[in-house]
Structure formats: structure tokens, C-alpha cells
Design a protein around this motif. Structure first.
Motif, PDB file in Angstrom:
ATOM      1  N   SER A 271       6.074  12.925   2.363  1.00  0.00           N
ATOM      2  CA  SER A 271       5.285  13.675   3.347  1.00  0.00           C
ATOM      3  C   SER A 271       3.781  13.517   3.109  1.00  0.00           C
ATOM      4  O   SER A 271       3.005  13.379   4.061  1.00  0.00           O
ATOM      5  CB  SER A 271       5.675  15.152   3.325  1.00  0.00           C
ATOM      6  OG  SER A 271       5.473  15.709   2.034  1.00  0.00           O
ATOM      7  N   ARG A 272       3.340  13.536   1.853  1.00  0.00           N
ATOM      8  CA  ARG A 272       1.909  13.397   1.575  1.00  0.00           C
ATOM      9  C   ARG A 272       1.400  11.987   1.927  1.00  0.00           C
ATOM     10  O   ARG A 272       0.292  11.833   2.419  1.00  0.00           O
ATOM     11  CB  ARG A 272       1.609  13.712   0.110  1.00  0.00           C
ATOM     12  CG  ARG A 272       1.642  15.210  -0.202  1.00  0.00           C
ATOM     13  CD  ARG A 272       0.897  15.527  -1.503  1.00  0.00           C
ATOM     14  NE  ARG A 272       1.526  14.953  -2.676  1.00  0.00           N
ATOM     15  CZ  ARG A 272       2.496  15.577  -3.372  1.00  0.00           C
ATOM     16  NH1 ARG A 272       2.931  16.790  -3.009  1.00  0.00           N
ATOM     17  NH2 ARG A 272       3.016  15.005  -4.439  1.00  0.00           N
ATOM     18  N   VAL A 273       2.222  10.982   1.671  1.00  0.00           N
ATOM     19  CA  VAL A 273       1.841   9.611   2.043  1.00  0.00           C
ATOM     20  C   VAL A 273       1.748   9.485   3.564  1.00  0.00           C
ATOM     21  O   VAL A 273       0.835   8.857   4.089  1.00  0.00           O
ATOM     22  CB  VAL A 273       2.845   8.594   1.472  1.00  0.00           C
ATOM     23  CG1 VAL A 273       2.566   7.194   2.014  1.00  0.00           C
ATOM     24  CG2 VAL A 273       2.788   8.592  -0.051  1.00  0.00           C
ATOM     25  N   ALA A 274       2.684  10.123   4.272  1.00  0.00           N
ATOM     26  CA  ALA A 274       2.643  10.102   5.736  1.00  0.00           C
ATOM     27  C   ALA A 274       1.345  10.716   6.251  1.00  0.00           C
ATOM     28  O   ALA A 274       0.719  10.201   7.183  1.00  0.00           O
ATOM     29  CB  ALA A 274       3.855  10.833   6.305  1.00  0.00           C
ATOM     30  N   LEU A 275       0.909  11.825   5.630  1.00  0.00           N
ATOM     31  CA  LEU A 275      -0.346  12.467   6.030  1.00  0.00           C
ATOM     32  C   LEU A 275      -1.546  11.566   5.724  1.00  0.00           C
ATOM     33  O   LEU A 275      -2.467  11.437   6.533  1.00  0.00           O
ATOM     34  CB  LEU A 275      -0.507  13.808   5.310  1.00  0.00           C
ATOM     35  CG  LEU A 275       0.369  14.961   5.816  1.00  0.00           C
ATOM     36  CD1 LEU A 275       0.249  16.158   4.889  1.00  0.00           C
ATOM     37  CD2 LEU A 275      -0.041  15.349   7.235  1.00  0.00           C
TER      38      LEU A 275
ATOM     39  N   ILE B 101       7.564   6.380   6.980  1.00  0.00           N
ATOM     40  CA  ILE B 101       7.378   6.199   5.535  1.00  0.00           C
ATOM     41  C   ILE B 101       8.724   6.198   4.819  1.00  0.00           C
ATOM     42  O   ILE B 101       8.936   5.409   3.887  1.00  0.00           O
ATOM     43  CB  ILE B 101       6.460   7.292   4.972  1.00  0.00           C
ATOM     44  CG1 ILE B 101       5.090   7.275   5.683  1.00  0.00           C
ATOM     45  CG2 ILE B 101       6.257   7.104   3.463  1.00  0.00           C
ATOM     46  CD1 ILE B 101       4.347   5.974   5.581  1.00  0.00           C
ATOM     47  N   SER B 102       9.647   7.045   5.285  1.00  0.00           N
ATOM     48  CA  SER B 102      10.989   7.056   4.691  1.00  0.00           C
ATOM     49  C   SER B 102      11.671   5.702   4.891  1.00  0.00           C
ATOM     50  O   SER B 102      12.352   5.184   3.992  1.00  0.00           O
ATOM     51  CB  SER B 102      11.838   8.162   5.314  1.00  0.00           C
ATOM     52  OG  SER B 102      11.288   9.429   5.007  1.00  0.00           O
TER      53      SER B 102
ATOM     54  N   ARG C  82       0.832  -1.206   0.000  1.00  0.00           N
ATOM     55  CA  ARG C  82       0.000   0.000   0.000  1.00  0.00           C
ATOM     56  C   ARG C  82       0.871   1.263   0.000  1.00  0.00           C
ATOM     57  O   ARG C  82       0.596   2.239  -0.702  1.00  0.00           O
ATOM     58  CB  ARG C  82      -0.935   0.003   1.210  1.00  0.00           C
ATOM     59  CG  ARG C  82      -1.948   1.142   1.198  1.00  0.00           C
ATOM     60  CD  ARG C  82      -2.918   1.017   2.352  1.00  0.00           C
ATOM     61  NE  ARG C  82      -3.642  -0.235   2.300  1.00  0.00           N
ATOM     62  CZ  ARG C  82      -4.698  -0.459   1.523  1.00  0.00           C
ATOM     63  NH1 ARG C  82      -5.141   0.507   0.720  1.00  0.00           N
ATOM     64  NH2 ARG C  82      -5.295  -1.619   1.524  1.00  0.00           N
ATOM     65  N   ILE C  83       1.935   1.224   0.794  1.00  0.00           N
ATOM     66  CA  ILE C  83       2.856   2.372   0.831  1.00  0.00           C
ATOM     67  C   ILE C  83       3.527   2.551  -0.525  1.00  0.00           C
ATOM     68  O   ILE C  83       3.666   3.680  -1.024  1.00  0.00           O
ATOM     69  CB  ILE C  83       3.903   2.189   1.958  1.00  0.00           C
ATOM     70  CG1 ILE C  83       3.216   2.305   3.328  1.00  0.00           C
ATOM     71  CG2 ILE C  83       5.019   3.233   1.836  1.00  0.00           C
ATOM     72  CD1 ILE C  83       4.115   1.990   4.499  1.00  0.00           C
TER      73      ILE C  83
ATOM     74  N   LEU D 211      11.658  -0.821   0.541  1.00  0.00           N
ATOM     75  CA  LEU D 211      11.180  -1.110  -0.796  1.00  0.00           C
ATOM     76  C   LEU D 211      12.307  -1.039  -1.820  1.00  0.00           C
ATOM     77  O   LEU D 211      12.391  -1.866  -2.742  1.00  0.00           O
ATOM     78  CB  LEU D 211      10.057  -0.143  -1.181  1.00  0.00           C
ATOM     79  CG  LEU D 211       8.706  -0.387  -0.488  1.00  0.00           C
ATOM     80  CD1 LEU D 211       7.814   0.834  -0.629  1.00  0.00           C
ATOM     81  CD2 LEU D 211       8.026  -1.626  -1.072  1.00  0.00           C
ATOM     82  N   ARG D 212      13.179  -0.052  -1.650  1.00  0.00           N
ATOM     83  CA  ARG D 212      14.325   0.062  -2.553  1.00  0.00           C
ATOM     84  C   ARG D 212      15.248  -1.130  -2.424  1.00  0.00           C
ATOM     85  O   ARG D 212      15.786  -1.648  -3.414  1.00  0.00           O
ATOM     86  CB  ARG D 212      15.081   1.362  -2.244  1.00  0.00           C
ATOM     87  CG  ARG D 212      14.388   2.602  -2.765  1.00  0.00           C
ATOM     88  CD  ARG D 212      14.996   3.879  -2.230  1.00  0.00           C
ATOM     89  NE  ARG D 212      14.489   5.044  -2.953  1.00  0.00           N
ATOM     90  CZ  ARG D 212      14.651   6.301  -2.548  1.00  0.00           C
ATOM     91  NH1 ARG D 212      15.317   6.552  -1.402  1.00  0.00           N
ATOM     92  NH2 ARG D 212      14.170   7.301  -3.269  1.00  0.00           N
TER      93      ARG D 212
END
Length: 311
Positions: A26-30, A39-40, A14-15, A46-47
Motif C-alpha cells: 500500500s505504501r509503494v502504491a501511494l 503493485i500487487s 524500482r518497484i 517479481l516473485r
């Protein structure tokens, strides 16, 4: 070479999807109401899993890499399928949806009963199909119910299988059916059959119809140390009234079945002078179908058709 994760983390997917859509940590964190460092950290994981940066600096912020862009549709598909997997079951809508229902029954079932079942299905679920299967000794109906190849089995048993779900449909009294102009019928009144008559009159009877089914009539007689005079047996039950219409033989059967042929072929029925229990008909189904909304609907239609016969 990248290492595959031991467990599929839906939250991580999902992330991934949101990062590729929003192009901003930042927008995903919100959106997820999570701290930005979390999230970072997920992006770093993921990387590491994909062996690709996924998001890189562009002219106006972050942009997906080519590989990241290729993962967008796959991530969306996984999320949609996962949501569908655990979403609440939707109720069967008979008038709008199409299903194919499979019912097995022996050929001595009353014509009026299945005519009513078919009429109800055509009226209430016109897009659906009904397949009626023959129930003969070599049909393993228990396995077919368990495998989902049959939805219902309708018939009568002395002792129905205990591990199947069961619902009583109707009782059918037992009568004798014969040609109206036989010597016996001409000299005997409607209620005049005696126990001795019943046991000595030449009878035509069905061969074994269901696996393990000895037959209500002969089981009852056996327990009373009695035996009737069966001179013809046939595996084809529906041919028996036609045999009766052309011979001096007597058929002992359920009243509903007999009534149809009494009118059709000009036969005569007699109340049996022994205290036979009625034929008791059931519908049987497997646990796998117990909670399906379309199956509950089907069982309700079959029960409604049976209630109509009982009136």
C-alpha cells in the motif's frame, strides 16, 4: 529454474527496490501514485522471476526474505546508474576539475602560440594536463581524432579534411630568412629582394610534414610554373634556422616562426617578392568531441591564444 525476462524493466526494478524498503504494498502504491492491485501484480511478477517470495509476513507486518534483502543493493545500484545514464550533462568547471587534453601540431608551430595556450590552461584549469604530440607524416591524425586519442590537431593545410570540424586560428605571412652577414644580405636592402633573387638563392626547405601536404609555398610556385632553388631538405623543421645561421642558405617560412629565430640567432628576414597567400592555421576536431563542454572550453582557449598573436 527461473526464467530471465527478455527485456529489463526499470520500472519493475524500482518497484522491487521500494517494496524491499517500504515493506508494504500500500505504501509503494501511494509513493508511485498507482492502484494497489497494480503493485500487487508487480510483486507477483517479481516473485515469479526470482523464484522467491521476496516479502513475507512478520511479527509487525511484511519483512524481506533473505534473498529479497540480498537484492536491495543491486536494485539501488541499477537505479542509480540508470538515472546517471540519462541525466543532463554537467558543464566542465575548469578551475575545479581535472582533464588530460591531447593536441597534435607540426614542429614549425610558433613558440609564442603554444606558450600562450599552456599559460592559459595553467591559469584557468590548474588541475588539468596538456600533452602536445608531434604531427609527422606517419601519424594518422584523422583516426586518432575519431578514436578520441587526440582532442585537437593544429596546423595549416591548403585544403583541410572536409569531414572534420574546423576553426580558423590565424594567418601568417611568408618571409625569407637568412644570415645577416651573407654576401646577398650585405648588398641588399630590407625590401630589395626581387622575384629572380627568391627563385635563384640556395634554399633549405622542410621535407613533407603532413600526410598529403605538398606545401603552400611550392604549390603556389607550381601553379605559376615556377620553381625555387632547394638544395637541402630536412624533416626536422626546427633545425633549419640553425642551418641558416651557419650557411649561405635561405629559409622560406611563416613570419611568426621566422621572427623568433631572427631575434634569437641574429638572422635577417625579407618580404617575399611574390604574391604568396599567407599560411593559414586551423584547429581540427572530430564530431565525437563537438558537443563536449570540456572540449568546447579547450577550443576556446586555443582560439584566444591565436587572437593574441593577431594583435
Amino acid at each position: 529454474m527461473t526464467r530471465m525476462p527478455e527485456h529489463l524493466d526499470i520500472h519493475l526494478i524500482r518497484i522491487l527496490y521500494l517494496l524491499l524498503c517500504e515493506k508494504s504494498v500500500s505504501r509503494v502504491a501511494l509513493k508511485l501514485n498507482q492502484p494497489q492491485p497494480s503493485i500487487s501484480g508487480s510483486l507477483r511478477k517479481l516473485r515469479d522471476l526470482t523464484g522467491d517470495p521476496l516479502l513475507v509476513r512478520g511479527g509487525r507486518g511484511m519483512v524481506p526474505t533473505q534473498h529479497g534483502e540480498s537484492l536491495l543493493k543491486a536494485a539501488k545500484r541499477i537505479l542509480d546508474e540508470t538515472e546517471g545514464l540519462f541525466s543532463p550533462k554537467t558543464a566542465f568547471v575548469p578551475l575545479e576539475q581535472a582533464r588530460t587534453f591531447h593536441i597534435a601540431a607540426p614542429d614549425y608551430m610558433n613558440n609564442q602560440f603554444f606558450t600562450e595556450v599552456i599559460a592559459r590552461l595553467r591559469r584557468e584549469s590548474p588541475k588539468s594536463r596538456l600533452v602536445i604530440h608531434s604531427l609527422v607524416p606517419d601519424v594518422d591524425y584523422v583516426r586518432l581524432l575519431a578514436d578520441g586519442e587526440l582532442d585537437l590537431v593544429v596546423g595549416n593545410w591548403d585544403e583541410p579534411p572536409q569531414h572534420l570540424h574546423i576553426s580558423k586560428l590565424f594567418d601568417d605571412p611568408i618571409v625569407c630568412l637568412m644570415r645577416a652577414n651573407t654576401a646577398y644580405a650585405r648588398r641588399t636592402g630590407k625590401e630589395g629582394m626581387t622575384p629572380e633573387d627568391f627563385l635563384t638563392l640556395p634554399q633549405v626547405a622542410p621535407a613533407q610534414i603532413l600526410p598529403g601536404y605538398h606545401g603552400n609555398i611550392d604549390s603556389f610556385l607550381e601553379h605559376q610554373n615556377l620553381q625555387r632553388n632547394i638544395v637541402v631538405e630536412s624533416a626536422h623543421f626546427r633545425m633549419l634556422p640553425y642551418v641558416v645561421a651557419q650557411t649561405d642558405l635561405v629559409l622560406t617560412a611563416g613570419q611568426q616562426f621566422a621572427s623568433f629565430y631572427e631575434n634569437l640567432l641574429g638572422l635577417k628576414s625579407y618580404k617575399v617578392p611574390l604574391n604568396f597567400p599567407p599560411l593559414r592555421f586551423y584547429q581540427l576536431w572530430h564530431e565525437r568531441s563537438q558537443h563536449g563542454t570540456e572540449h568546447k572550453w579547450l577550443r576556446a582557449q586555443v582560439s584566444a591564444a591565436a587572437r593574441l598573436l593577431a594583435k
